[in-house]
Design an enzyme around this catalytic site. Structure first.
Site, PDB file in Angstrom:
ATOM      1  N   SER A  67       0.859  -1.186   0.000  1.00 28.56           N
ATOM      2  CA  SER A  67       0.000   0.000   0.000  1.00 28.56           C
ATOM      3  C   SER A  67       0.895   1.236   0.000  1.00 28.56           C
ATOM      4  O   SER A  67       2.113   1.128  -0.061  1.00 28.56           O
ATOM      5  CB  SER A  67      -0.963  -0.022   1.174  1.00 28.56           C
ATOM      6  OG  SER A  67      -0.238  -0.192   2.338  1.00 28.56           O
ATOM      7  N   GLU A  98      -1.145  10.983 -10.298  1.00 28.27           N
ATOM      8  CA  GLU A  98      -2.372  10.311 -10.770  1.00 28.27           C
ATOM      9  C   GLU A  98      -3.481  10.487  -9.746  1.00 28.27           C
ATOM     10  O   GLU A  98      -3.201  10.670  -8.577  1.00 28.27           O
ATOM     11  CB  GLU A  98      -2.134   8.790 -10.875  1.00 28.27           C
ATOM     12  CG  GLU A  98      -1.113   8.378 -11.873  1.00 28.27           C
ATOM     13  CD  GLU A  98      -0.755   6.893 -11.732  1.00 28.27           C
ATOM     14  OE1 GLU A  98      -1.358   6.181 -10.906  1.00 28.27           O
ATOM     15  OE2 GLU A  98       0.140   6.470 -12.457  1.00 28.27           O
ATOM     16  N   LYS A 100      -6.035   9.268  -7.058  1.00 28.95           N
ATOM     17  CA  LYS A 100      -6.102   8.096  -6.183  1.00 28.95           C
ATOM     18  C   LYS A 100      -7.562   7.645  -6.188  1.00 28.95           C
ATOM     19  O   LYS A 100      -8.435   8.298  -5.617  1.00 28.95           O
ATOM     20  CB  LYS A 100      -5.652   8.445  -4.763  1.00 28.95           C
ATOM     21  CG  LYS A 100      -5.538   7.235  -3.866  1.00 28.95           C
ATOM     22  CD  LYS A 100      -4.875   7.615  -2.564  1.00 28.95           C
ATOM     23  CE  LYS A 100      -4.655   6.429  -1.648  1.00 28.95           C
ATOM     24  NZ  LYS A 100      -5.798   5.561  -1.450  1.00 28.95           N
ATOM     25  N   ASP A 102     -10.769   5.689  -5.325  1.00 35.93           N
ATOM     26  CA  ASP A 102     -11.246   5.079  -4.079  1.00 35.93           C
ATOM     27  C   ASP A 102     -12.025   3.806  -4.403  1.00 35.93           C
ATOM     28  O   ASP A 102     -13.247   3.816  -4.500  1.00 35.93           O
ATOM     29  CB  ASP A 102     -12.129   6.077  -3.329  1.00 35.93           C
ATOM     30  CG  ASP A 102     -12.285   5.688  -1.875  1.00 35.93           C
ATOM     31  OD1 ASP A 102     -11.580   4.755  -1.435  1.00 35.93           O
ATOM     32  OD2 ASP A 102     -13.109   6.299  -1.187  1.00 35.93           O
ATOM     33  N   ARG A 121      -6.196  -7.980  -3.257  1.00 36.79           N
ATOM     34  CA  ARG A 121      -4.951  -7.809  -2.516  1.00 36.79           C
ATOM     35  C   ARG A 121      -4.828  -8.806  -1.359  1.00 36.79           C
ATOM     36  O   ARG A 121      -3.773  -9.343  -1.104  1.00 36.79           O
ATOM     37  CB  ARG A 121      -4.861  -6.391  -1.962  1.00 36.79           C
ATOM     38  CG  ARG A 121      -3.507  -6.166  -1.313  1.00 36.79           C
ATOM     39  CD  ARG A 121      -3.497  -5.130  -0.190  1.00 36.79           C
ATOM     40  NE  ARG A 121      -4.373  -4.035  -0.408  1.00 36.79           N
ATOM     41  CZ  ARG A 121      -3.987  -2.831  -0.778  1.00 36.79           C
ATOM     42  NH1 ARG A 121      -2.722  -2.589  -1.004  1.00 36.79           N
ATOM     43  NH2 ARG A 121      -4.868  -1.875  -0.900  1.00 36.79           N
ATOM     44  N   TYR A 210      -3.012   1.091 -13.194  1.00 43.12           N
ATOM     45  CA  TYR A 210      -1.941   2.071 -12.969  1.00 43.12           C
ATOM     46  C   TYR A 210      -0.604   1.478 -12.543  1.00 43.12           C
ATOM     47  O   TYR A 210       0.326   2.209 -12.247  1.00 43.12           O
ATOM     48  CB  TYR A 210      -2.375   3.087 -11.916  1.00 43.12           C
ATOM     49  CG  TYR A 210      -2.927   2.424 -10.651  1.00 43.12           C
ATOM     50  CD1 TYR A 210      -2.129   1.642  -9.831  1.00 43.12           C
ATOM     51  CD2 TYR A 210      -4.268   2.581 -10.303  1.00 43.12           C
ATOM     52  CE1 TYR A 210      -2.637   1.033  -8.695  1.00 43.12           C
ATOM     53  CE2 TYR A 210      -4.784   1.971  -9.176  1.00 43.12           C
ATOM     54  CZ  TYR A 210      -3.962   1.200  -8.370  1.00 43.12           C
ATOM     55  OH  TYR A 210      -4.464   0.584  -7.268  1.00 43.12           O
ATOM     56  N   LYS A 274       4.223   9.503  -7.995  1.00 47.71           N
ATOM     57  CA  LYS A 274       5.158   8.409  -8.256  1.00 47.71           C
ATOM     58  C   LYS A 274       6.399   8.942  -8.967  1.00 47.71           C
ATOM     59  O   LYS A 274       6.270   9.785  -9.866  1.00 47.71           O
ATOM     60  CB  LYS A 274       4.509   7.363  -9.172  1.00 47.71           C
ATOM     61  CG  LYS A 274       3.273   6.727  -8.581  1.00 47.71           C
ATOM     62  CD  LYS A 274       2.559   5.822  -9.586  1.00 47.71           C
ATOM     63  CE  LYS A 274       1.351   5.200  -8.897  1.00 47.71           C
ATOM     64  NZ  LYS A 274       0.545   4.382  -9.792  1.00 47.71           N
ATOM     65  N   LYS A 298      -3.711  12.849   0.512  1.00 45.99           N
ATOM     66  CA  LYS A 298      -5.162  12.703   0.671  1.00 45.99           C
ATOM     67  C   LYS A 298      -5.845  14.063   0.736  1.00 45.99           C
ATOM     68  O   LYS A 298      -5.385  14.959   1.447  1.00 45.99           O
ATOM     69  CB  LYS A 298      -5.451  11.933   1.968  1.00 45.99           C
ATOM     70  CG  LYS A 298      -4.831  10.535   1.997  1.00 45.99           C
ATOM     71  CD  LYS A 298      -5.764   9.519   1.439  1.00 45.99           C
ATOM     72  CE  LYS A 298      -6.502   8.867   2.568  1.00 45.99           C
ATOM     73  NZ  LYS A 298      -7.257   7.703   2.150  1.00 45.99           N
ATOM     74  N   CYS A 392     -48.897   4.615   5.530  1.00 45.27           N
ATOM     75  CA  CYS A 392     -48.147   5.336   4.506  1.00 45.27           C
ATOM     76  C   CYS A 392     -48.419   6.836   4.614  1.00 45.27           C
ATOM     77  O   CYS A 392     -49.577   7.235   4.683  1.00 45.27           O
ATOM     78  CB  CYS A 392     -48.554   4.810   3.132  1.00 45.27           C
ATOM     79  SG  CYS A 392     -47.889   5.789   1.791  1.00 45.27           S
ATOM     80  N   CYS A 395     -50.661   7.792   1.276  1.00 43.74           N
ATOM     81  CA  CYS A 395     -52.028   7.319   1.015  1.00 43.74           C
ATOM     82  C   CYS A 395     -52.701   6.775   2.258  1.00 43.74           C
ATOM     83  O   CYS A 395     -53.842   6.335   2.195  1.00 43.74           O
ATOM     84  CB  CYS A 395     -51.998   6.241  -0.061  1.00 43.74           C
ATOM     85  SG  CYS A 395     -51.251   4.721   0.531  1.00 43.74           S
ATOM     86  N   CYS A 410     -45.333   0.365   1.818  1.00 41.09           N
ATOM     87  CA  CYS A 410     -46.751   0.669   1.702  1.00 41.09           C
ATOM     88  C   CYS A 410     -47.315  -0.399   0.769  1.00 41.09           C
ATOM     89  O   CYS A 410     -46.842  -0.574  -0.345  1.00 41.09           O
ATOM     90  CB  CYS A 410     -46.935   2.052   1.100  1.00 41.09           C
ATOM     91  SG  CYS A 410     -48.581   2.297   0.451  1.00 41.09           S
ATOM     92  N   CYS A 415     -51.337   3.517  -4.188  1.00 38.73           N
ATOM     93  CA  CYS A 415     -50.693   4.661  -3.534  1.00 38.73           C
ATOM     94  C   CYS A 415     -50.152   5.619  -4.600  1.00 38.73           C
ATOM     95  O   CYS A 415     -49.363   5.227  -5.459  1.00 38.73           O
ATOM     96  CB  CYS A 415     -49.568   4.168  -2.639  1.00 38.73           C
ATOM     97  SG  CYS A 415     -48.590   5.504  -1.941  1.00 38.73           S
TER      98      CYS A 415
HETATM   99  S1  IVH Z   1       0.014   2.759  -6.781  1.00 46.62           S
HETATM  100  C1  IVH Z   1       2.938  -0.175  -4.276  1.00 46.62           C
HETATM  101  N1  IVH Z   1      -1.753   4.321  -7.884  1.00 46.62           N
HETATM  102  O1  IVH Z   1      -4.483   3.158  -3.022  1.00 46.62           O
HETATM  103  C2  IVH Z   1       1.568   0.404  -4.209  1.00 46.62           C
HETATM  104  N2  IVH Z   1      -2.411   3.080  -5.987  1.00 46.62           N
HETATM  105  O2  IVH Z   1      -3.592   3.534  -0.282  1.00 46.62           O
HETATM  106  C3  IVH Z   1       1.226   0.938  -5.553  1.00 46.62           C
HETATM  107  N3  IVH Z   1      -4.765   3.377  -5.356  1.00 46.62           N
HETATM  108  O3  IVH Z   1      -2.947   0.041  -2.599  1.00 46.62           O
HETATM  109  C4  IVH Z   1      -0.071   1.604  -5.524  1.00 46.62           C
HETATM  110  N4  IVH Z   1      -5.274   4.781  -6.961  1.00 46.62           N
HETATM  111  O4  IVH Z   1      -5.206   0.199  -3.964  1.00 46.62           O
HETATM  112  C5  IVH Z   1      -1.504   3.456  -6.892  1.00 46.62           C
HETATM  113  N5  IVH Z   1      -3.201   5.711  -9.007  1.00 46.62           N
HETATM  114  C6  IVH Z   1      -2.966   4.854  -8.024  1.00 46.62           C
HETATM  115  C7  IVH Z   1      -3.966   4.472  -7.099  1.00 46.62           C
HETATM  116  C8  IVH Z   1      -3.640   3.579  -6.079  1.00 46.62           C
HETATM  117  C9  IVH Z   1      -5.726   4.111  -5.907  1.00 46.62           C
HETATM  118  C10 IVH Z   1      -4.966   2.531  -4.169  1.00 46.62           C
HETATM  119  C11 IVH Z   1      -4.260   1.205  -4.237  1.00 46.62           C
HETATM  120  C12 IVH Z   1      -3.247   1.279  -3.152  1.00 46.62           C
HETATM  121  C13 IVH Z   1      -3.918   2.191  -2.189  1.00 46.62           C
HETATM  122  C14 IVH Z   1      -2.931   2.784  -1.230  1.00 46.62           C
END
Ligand code: IVH
Length: 653
Positions: A67, A98, A100, A102, A121, A210, A274, A298, A392, A395, A410, A415
């Site tokens: 992560s 990039e 992130k 969710d 994972r 990614y 990155k 974040k 209800c 109605c 209901c 209704c």
């Molecule tokens: S790179 C070695 N790129 O966020 C880990 N992760 O909080 C490489 N995630 O485990 C992860 N968007 O599940 C990467 N553009 C992005 C991402 C991303 C969402 C998630 C992913 C990661 C988690 C970490």
């Protein structure tokens, strides 16, 4: 088909209409049924899911799934850059920023271009094998595009649910009395964990890719080049990412992304930064949990505090009562919020939400705001506990709860709230697409008693319409034209528009393929419905239930009288006697070959399959029939011998 899939789901530039695609798809699926041994391992028919699994097997990740470490302040980002600089000594480097996403992390393993395994994972070392589920995600190629695929390519990314898809899914779950998901991420995770991939195929999942795991025979210098390679090979990457020369550029990119984060169709909870030079990833290495070449930044969750003024109730198309929080207006993420969904009474009790409470609410994009927490410290003692009514609110009809359901409903089919929602669904763009039938008209038509169900629309006359508020001759005529225009809609649209619980657009299309006309569908029993590939027991039961209702049968008669096309217009599915039936032939026949028998069955609209399953309508057993006969007997399927088959064929001819 795979090319059109890519055009539609990855590039959003379709060249075929849905109908043309469906025609091709049916052709392939019929061919595969005849020649199962020729079905390709990347066949698009895999997208609809297969037999349910009893559990997931485990997959050991060749390269662990790590992560990211999180940062929340700009200073922490500068510290990250300082660390990178120091570790790399004088080597020049740049960054990629990039979104992130969710969602849920996923690893896709392609061997010689073919998707062989998809895994979650898990604990980072071992995850669940969710290949069948991931195959249903239309934007994930089952085979990489282009020639020269590497022997091994593991691609990592995120499976997510769009905000709109999540809202729709929760709406239909609430309608069906099921517990809604808390957020799109939970909905995506819950969907990936379903053992029945056919159910997964109905969930609006998507993916963005990614990163990499194990690689053989493939190398890129820059991460940005790898992303471009992914796109070239048919994968979906984030619609926007930034290459940055230095950390200053990175902060600018993060600001740009933050401004546009709500424009993405999926939830973005931050940015990922990155190092772009892949050779430097190795040099930088990793800690026990996360790589040193990447970090997450974040964004602030979009929350606000406000007061719960009242709880009101909404009545849905199927009568489900949904409590809604009426809030003191507050600005979150640039928009004013005055309502939030409370889902159901269990949720209100679990969170101990009382009228007058100070609440923490959260809004992400288009998703309806949700209550995150109650500020119990701020209570004065004047707050009031909320209870669901016995009647209800619209109605006054009785309210009941069904077994295994949290939802209250209901039960009054008359209704007005239910009828209005029914009409909204019927007239919507994806169903009958009735131009001119807007919100205020629906309200007036139902409140005045002019319309009690969708079929009543076809009996409307101009004069009473023109007499309605804000209506005149011209607008009345426009509506009548819109209604008239809807009479030529395809059969499947009508099936969908009827609003049968659990029958979505896709199921409706499948039903059109198997039923020549509405009468066949009305009289189908659960067993024959379940025998259709992709129609499960829940959908089947719901269809039977719907047509058991005398009111609904009357509606069908009304629609027929109005001249709607209540029959299939699919060329392959003319009213043929054995349509919808799947036969398996085994053993040797004396008066004809198996191929000849198959041909005659097919001419009568039946299908031939080579393996026996619950979906087989009938086994034809010639002499020396072996394991297939045993299996059919075990499953209690009807078995015909040669004479009975001949009799059946002659009768139908
Ligand atoms: S790179 C070695 N790129 O966020 C880990 N992760 O909080 C490489 N995630 O485990 C992860 N968007 O599940 C990467 N553009 C992005 C991402 C991303 C969402 C998630 C992913 C990661 C988690 C970490």
């Amino acid at each position: 088909l795979n090319r059109h899939n890519h055009l539609y789901y990855v590039l959003a530039k379709p060249e075929l209409s849905d109908r043309e695609y469906d025609k091709l798809y049916r052709e392939l699926s019929d061919l595969e049924e005849q020649f199962q041994e020729l079905a390709a391992p990347d066949s698009p028919t895999l997208r609809v899911g297969g037999e349910p699994l009893s559990g997931f097997t485990s997959v050991r990740h060749a390269v662990p799934m790590m992560s990211l470490s999180n940062t929340y302040e700009r200073q922490e980002l500068l510290d990250f850059d300082k660390r990178v600089k120091k570790l790399l000594e004088d080597a020049p480097y740049s960054y990629v920023v990039e979104p992130k996403v969710d969602g849920v992390a996923i690893s896709l393993r392609y061997e010689n271009g073919l998707l062989v395994t998809a895994s979650t994972r898990g604990d980072g070392k071992t995850g669940d094998n969710v290949t069948a589920n991931v195959q249903t995600i239309r934007s994930i190629p089952l085979r990489m595009m282009g020639a020269k695929a590497p022997p091994v390519l593991e691609i990592r990314g995120e499976v997510y649910m769009t905000k709109a898809g999540f809202a729709r899914l929760n709406e239909s779950r609430t309608d069906a009395g099921q517990e809604p998901f808390a957020n799109p991420r939970n909905a995506a995770a819950g969907s990936l964990k379903l053992l029945d991939s056919r159910q997964v195929a109905e969930r609006p999942l998507n993916a963005v890719l990614y990163g990499t795991g194990q690689l053989e025979g493939i190398k890129h210098e820059l991460h940005s080049e790898f992303l471009a390679y992914l796109e070239e090979k048919g994968f979906r990457t984030a619609s926007q990412y930034w290459t940055c020369d230095d950390i200053d550029d990175v902060t600018k990119a993060i600001d740009s992304l933050e401004k546009m984060r709500h424009d993405f169709s999926y939830e973005i909870d931050g940015a990922v930064i990155k190092v772009n030079e892949i050779a430097l990833h190795e040099a930088l290495g990793a800690t026990a949990k996360s790589p040193r070449w990447a970090v997450a930044y974040k964004y602030e969750p979009e929350q606000a505090e406000t007061v719960l003024k009242a709880i009101t109730l909404q009545v849905g198309r199927t009568g489900v009562l949904t409590p809604v929080a009426e809030l003191e207006p507050v600005t979150v993420a640039g928009s004013t919020i005055n309502r939030a969904t409370l889902h159901n009474i269990d949720e209100i009790r679990r969170k101990d939400i009382r009228i007058g409470d100070k609440l923490l609410i959260e809004k992400a994009g288009e998703v309806i705001p949700a209550v995150v927490a109650v500020k119990k410290d701020a209570r004065t003692g004047k707050e009031r506990v909320f209870d669901m009514p016995c009647n209800c609110p619209v109605c006054n009809g009785p309210v009941t709860s069904r077994e295994d359901e949290v939802a209250l409903r209901c039960e009054n089919m008359q209704c007005p709230a239910q009828i209005k929602n029914w009409l909204r669904h019927f007239a919507a763009r994806g169903s009958m697409d009735i131009e001119g039938l807007g919100e205020s008209l629906i309200e007036q038509l139902v409140d005045s008693g002019m319309v009690n169900n969708p079929a009543d629309l076809y009996e409307l006359e101009k004069a009473p319409l023109a007499a309605l508020e804000r209506m005149a001759d011209k607008s009345a005529q426009n509506l009548l034209n819109g209604i008239e225009g809807s009479k030529t809609r395809d059969f499947w649209r009508i099936i969908f528009a009827l609003g049968i619980r659990h029958v979505g657009a896709r199921s409706a299309q499948i039903l059109e393929g198997d039923f020549a006309d509405i009468d066949q569908l009305v009289s189908a029993d659960a067993e024959s419905l379940e025998a259709i590939a992709d129609i499960g027991p829940i959908v089947a039961a719901s269809i039977v239930q719907f047509f058991k209702e005398p009111r609904n049968c009357k509606i069908i008669e009304q629609l027929k009288a109005a001249g709607l096309t209540l029959k299939s217009t699919l060329p392959a599915c003319a009213a043929v006697p054995l349509s919808g039936k799947t036969f398996v032939l085994t053993g040797s026949l004396t008066s004809m070959t198996r191929d000849e028998a198959g041909e005659r069955i097919r001419k009568l609209g039946g299908k031939i399959s080579s393996s026996v399953s619950q979906k087989t309508s009938c086994l034809v057993a010639g002499e020396k029939a072996g394991s297939k006969l045993a299996k059919a007997e075990k499953l209690g399927l009807p078995v015909l011998d040669e004479n009975a088959l001949i009799e059946l064929l002659n009768k139908q001819d």
